[in-house]
Motif scaffolding. Structure first.
Motif, PDB file in Angstrom:
ATOM      1  N   SER A   1     -31.348  83.896  91.446  1.00 26.09           N
ATOM      2  CA  SER A   1     -31.510  82.604  92.112  1.00 26.09           C
ATOM      3  C   SER A   1     -31.200  82.757  93.589  1.00 26.09           C
ATOM      4  O   SER A   1     -30.363  83.575  93.970  1.00 26.09           O
ATOM      5  CB  SER A   1     -30.544  81.570  91.523  1.00 26.09           C
ATOM      6  N   PRO A   2     -31.852  81.961  94.425  1.00 26.89           N
ATOM      7  CA  PRO A   2     -31.511  82.012  95.849  1.00 26.89           C
ATOM      8  C   PRO A   2     -30.092  81.487  96.061  1.00 26.89           C
ATOM      9  O   PRO A   2     -29.622  80.631  95.311  1.00 26.89           O
ATOM     10  CB  PRO A   2     -32.542  81.091  96.498  1.00 26.89           C
ATOM     11  N   ILE A   3     -29.421  82.020  97.041  1.00 23.12           N
ATOM     12  CA  ILE A   3     -28.065  81.576  97.365  1.00 23.12           C
ATOM     13  C   ILE A   3     -28.168  80.461  98.408  1.00 23.12           C
ATOM     14  O   ILE A   3     -28.704  80.673  99.491  1.00 23.12           O
ATOM     15  CB  ILE A   3     -27.226  82.739  97.946  1.00 23.12           C
ATOM     16  N   PRO A   4     -27.658  79.268  98.099  1.00 23.03           N
ATOM     17  CA  PRO A   4     -27.733  78.186  99.079  1.00 23.03           C
ATOM     18  C   PRO A   4     -26.804  78.452 100.262  1.00 23.03           C
ATOM     19  O   PRO A   4     -25.765  79.096 100.120  1.00 23.03           O
ATOM     20  CB  PRO A   4     -27.295  76.955  98.286  1.00 23.03           C
ATOM     21  N   HIS A   5     -27.216  77.979 101.420  1.00 24.04           N
ATOM     22  CA  HIS A   5     -26.445  78.105 102.653  1.00 24.04           C
ATOM     23  C   HIS A   5     -25.996  76.708 103.076  1.00 24.04           C
ATOM     24  O   HIS A   5     -26.762  75.750 102.968  1.00 24.04           O
ATOM     25  CB  HIS A   5     -27.304  78.694 103.772  1.00 24.04           C
ATOM     26  N   PHE A   6     -24.768  76.624 103.582  1.00 27.74           N
ATOM     27  CA  PHE A   6     -24.238  75.348 104.054  1.00 27.74           C
ATOM     28  C   PHE A   6     -23.652  75.513 105.449  1.00 27.74           C
ATOM     29  O   PHE A   6     -23.197  76.585 105.821  1.00 27.74           O
ATOM     30  CB  PHE A   6     -23.162  74.837 103.087  1.00 27.74           C
ATOM     31  N   HIS A   7     -23.675  74.437 106.228  1.00 26.27           N
ATOM     32  CA  HIS A   7     -23.119  74.447 107.575  1.00 26.27           C
ATOM     33  C   HIS A   7     -22.167  73.264 107.736  1.00 26.27           C
ATOM     34  O   HIS A   7     -22.157  72.340 106.935  1.00 26.27           O
ATOM     35  CB  HIS A   7     -24.233  74.361 108.639  1.00 26.27           C
ATOM     36  N   ASN A   8     -21.362  73.336 108.784  1.00 20.04           N
ATOM     37  CA  ASN A   8     -20.447  72.240 109.103  1.00 20.04           C
ATOM     38  C   ASN A   8     -20.606  71.875 110.570  1.00 20.04           C
ATOM     39  O   ASN A   8     -19.648  71.871 111.342  1.00 20.04           O
ATOM     40  CB  ASN A   8     -19.007  72.620 108.773  1.00 20.04           C
ATOM     41  N   GLN A   9     -21.819  71.587 110.964  1.00 22.81           N
ATOM     42  CA  GLN A   9     -22.156  71.224 112.339  1.00 22.81           C
ATOM     43  C   GLN A   9     -21.342  70.024 112.831  1.00 22.81           C
ATOM     44  O   GLN A   9     -20.974  69.957 113.986  1.00 22.81           O
ATOM     45  CB  GLN A   9     -23.653  70.910 112.421  1.00 22.81           C
ATOM     46  N   GLN A  10     -21.049  69.093 111.930  1.00 21.22           N
ATOM     47  CA  GLN A  10     -20.373  67.853 112.314  1.00 21.22           C
ATOM     48  C   GLN A  10     -18.850  67.974 112.313  1.00 21.22           C
ATOM     49  O   GLN A  10     -18.167  67.050 112.730  1.00 21.22           O
ATOM     50  CB  GLN A  10     -20.796  66.711 111.375  1.00 21.22           C
TER      51      GLN A  10
ATOM     52  N   PHE B   1     -22.188  80.623  97.275  1.00 21.45           N
ATOM     53  CA  PHE B   1     -22.963  80.108  98.402  1.00 21.45           C
ATOM     54  C   PHE B   1     -22.659  80.920  99.653  1.00 21.45           C
ATOM     55  O   PHE B   1     -21.792  81.791  99.636  1.00 21.45           O
ATOM     56  CB  PHE B   1     -22.607  78.633  98.646  1.00 21.45           C
ATOM     57  N   LYS B   2     -23.374  80.604 100.723  1.00 22.66           N
ATOM     58  CA  LYS B   2     -23.085  81.200 102.021  1.00 22.66           C
ATOM     59  C   LYS B   2     -22.714  80.089 102.995  1.00 22.66           C
ATOM     60  O   LYS B   2     -23.331  79.028 103.014  1.00 22.66           O
ATOM     61  CB  LYS B   2     -24.282  81.978 102.565  1.00 22.66           C
ATOM     62  N   CYS B   3     -21.711  80.364 103.810  1.00 21.56           N
ATOM     63  CA  CYS B   3     -21.333  79.461 104.898  1.00 21.56           C
ATOM     64  C   CYS B   3     -21.850  80.069 106.195  1.00 21.56           C
ATOM     65  O   CYS B   3     -21.699  81.267 106.429  1.00 21.56           O
ATOM     66  CB  CYS B   3     -19.815  79.302 104.960  1.00 21.56           C
TER      67      CYS B   3
ATOM     68  N   GLN C   1     -27.424  69.876  97.353  1.00 22.16           N
ATOM     69  CA  GLN C   1     -26.940  68.560  97.762  1.00 22.16           C
ATOM     70  C   GLN C   1     -25.498  68.686  98.256  1.00 22.16           C
ATOM     71  O   GLN C   1     -24.723  69.492  97.730  1.00 22.16           O
ATOM     72  CB  GLN C   1     -27.013  67.609  96.572  1.00 22.16           C
ATOM     73  N   THR C   2     -25.128  67.907  99.258  1.00 18.39           N
ATOM     74  CA  THR C   2     -23.769  67.933  99.788  1.00 18.39           C
ATOM     75  C   THR C   2     -23.239  66.519  99.984  1.00 18.39           C
ATOM     76  O   THR C   2     -24.000  65.568 100.117  1.00 18.39           O
ATOM     77  CB  THR C   2     -23.700  68.662 101.147  1.00 18.39           C
ATOM     78  N   MET C   3     -21.930  66.414 100.001  1.00 19.98           N
ATOM     79  CA  MET C   3     -21.249  65.169 100.377  1.00 19.98           C
ATOM     80  C   MET C   3     -20.196  65.568 101.396  1.00 19.98           C
ATOM     81  O   MET C   3     -19.302  66.354 101.040  1.00 19.98           O
ATOM     82  CB  MET C   3     -20.598  64.507  99.168  1.00 19.98           C
ATOM     83  N   PRO C   4     -20.261  65.101 102.610  1.00 18.48           N
ATOM     84  CA  PRO C   4     -21.282  64.210 103.142  1.00 18.48           C
ATOM     85  C   PRO C   4     -22.655  64.881 103.185  1.00 18.48           C
ATOM     86  O   PRO C   4     -22.761  66.108 103.153  1.00 18.48           O
ATOM     87  CB  PRO C   4     -20.788  63.890 104.549  1.00 18.48           C
ATOM     88  N   GLU C   5     -23.669  64.048 103.236  1.00 17.38           N
ATOM     89  CA  GLU C   5     -25.053  64.537 103.232  1.00 17.38           C
ATOM     90  C   GLU C   5     -25.369  65.323 104.493  1.00 17.38           C
ATOM     91  O   GLU C   5     -24.742  65.136 105.530  1.00 17.38           O
ATOM     92  CB  GLU C   5     -26.024  63.362 103.119  1.00 17.38           C
ATOM     93  N   GLY C   6     -26.373  66.188 104.379  1.00 15.28           N
ATOM     94  CA  GLY C   6     -26.906  66.882 105.549  1.00 15.28           C
ATOM     95  C   GLY C   6     -26.239  68.193 105.905  1.00 15.28           C
ATOM     96  O   GLY C   6     -26.446  68.708 107.002  1.00 15.28           O
ATOM     97  N   CYS C   7     -25.445  68.770 105.006  1.00 15.31           N
ATOM     98  CA  CYS C   7     -24.758  70.023 105.316  1.00 15.31           C
ATOM     99  C   CYS C   7     -25.436  71.253 104.707  1.00 15.31           C
ATOM    100  O   CYS C   7     -24.930  72.371 104.845  1.00 15.31           O
ATOM    101  CB  CYS C   7     -23.307  69.952 104.860  1.00 15.31           C
ATOM    102  N   ALA C   8     -26.563  71.066 104.030  1.00 11.05           N
ATOM    103  CA  ALA C   8     -27.327  72.213 103.534  1.00 11.05           C
ATOM    104  C   ALA C   8     -28.099  72.821 104.708  1.00 11.05           C
ATOM    105  O   ALA C   8     -28.605  72.103 105.563  1.00 11.05           O
ATOM    106  CB  ALA C   8     -28.278  71.790 102.424  1.00 11.05           C
ATOM    107  N   TYR C   9     -28.154  74.138 104.757  1.00 13.05           N
ATOM    108  CA  TYR C   9     -28.849  74.823 105.839  1.00 13.05           C
ATOM    109  C   TYR C   9     -29.993  75.640 105.271  1.00 13.05           C
ATOM    110  O   TYR C   9     -29.794  76.399 104.315  1.00 13.05           O
ATOM    111  CB  TYR C   9     -27.874  75.741 106.600  1.00 13.05           C
ATOM    112  N   VAL C  10     -31.182  75.501 105.839  1.00 14.24           N
ATOM    113  CA  VAL C  10     -32.343  76.266 105.418  1.00 14.24           C
ATOM    114  C   VAL C  10     -32.736  77.184 106.558  1.00 14.24           C
ATOM    115  O   VAL C  10     -33.022  76.725 107.670  1.00 14.24           O
ATOM    116  CB  VAL C  10     -33.525  75.321 105.052  1.00 14.24           C
ATOM    117  N   GLU C  11     -32.721  78.481 106.275  1.00 16.32           N
ATOM    118  CA  GLU C  11     -33.096  79.457 107.297  1.00 16.32           C
ATOM    119  C   GLU C  11     -34.590  79.378 107.556  1.00 16.32           C
ATOM    120  O   GLU C  11     -35.376  79.265 106.609  1.00 16.32           O
ATOM    121  CB  GLU C  11     -32.739  80.867 106.848  1.00 16.32           C
ATOM    122  N   ASN C  12     -34.979  79.443 108.807  1.00 16.52           N
ATOM    123  CA  ASN C  12     -36.408  79.460 109.160  1.00 16.52           C
ATOM    124  C   ASN C  12     -36.931  80.874 108.994  1.00 16.52           C
ATOM    125  O   ASN C  12     -36.316  81.835 109.448  1.00 16.52           O
ATOM    126  CB  ASN C  12     -36.605  79.023 110.626  1.00 16.52           C
TER     127      ASN C  12
END
Length: 81
Positions: free
Chosen positions: A4-13, A25-27, A68-79
């Motif tokens: 399975s692909p490993i999901p990536h997450f960020h903490n931009q906020q 996962f990957k941070c 999916q994340t809580m808070p929303e919007g913390c999943a990161y998709v590599e281009n």
């Protein structure tokens, strides 16, 4: 999660904690170009893990979907380059 692909997450906020629906996962820290090395983290039997680079606290939440994340919007998709 083999195969399975490993999901990536960020903490931009700069959230104190981020709930995620996976234990492997990957941070990436913040979004590029301010990201740190994309580090693989595994919670194992625990339900929490702190990233050693950016100190983001990740908490496992079984009710959340794969990226999916809580808070929303913390999943990161590599281009794809």
């Amino acid at each position: 999660m083999a195969g399975s692909p490993i999901p990536h997450f960020h903490n931009q906020q700069g959230h104190a904690a981020i709930e995620i629906g996976v234990k492997e996962f990957k941070c990436v820290g913040s979004k590029p170009p301010f990201d740190h090395p994309h580090i693989y983290l595994d919670m194992g039997e625990d339900d929490e893990r702190v990233c050693p680079y950016c100190s983001t606290l990740y908490r496992y939440n079984a009710t959340l979907a794969f990226s999916q994340t809580m808070p929303e919007g913390c999943a990161y998709v590599e281009n794809a380059a």
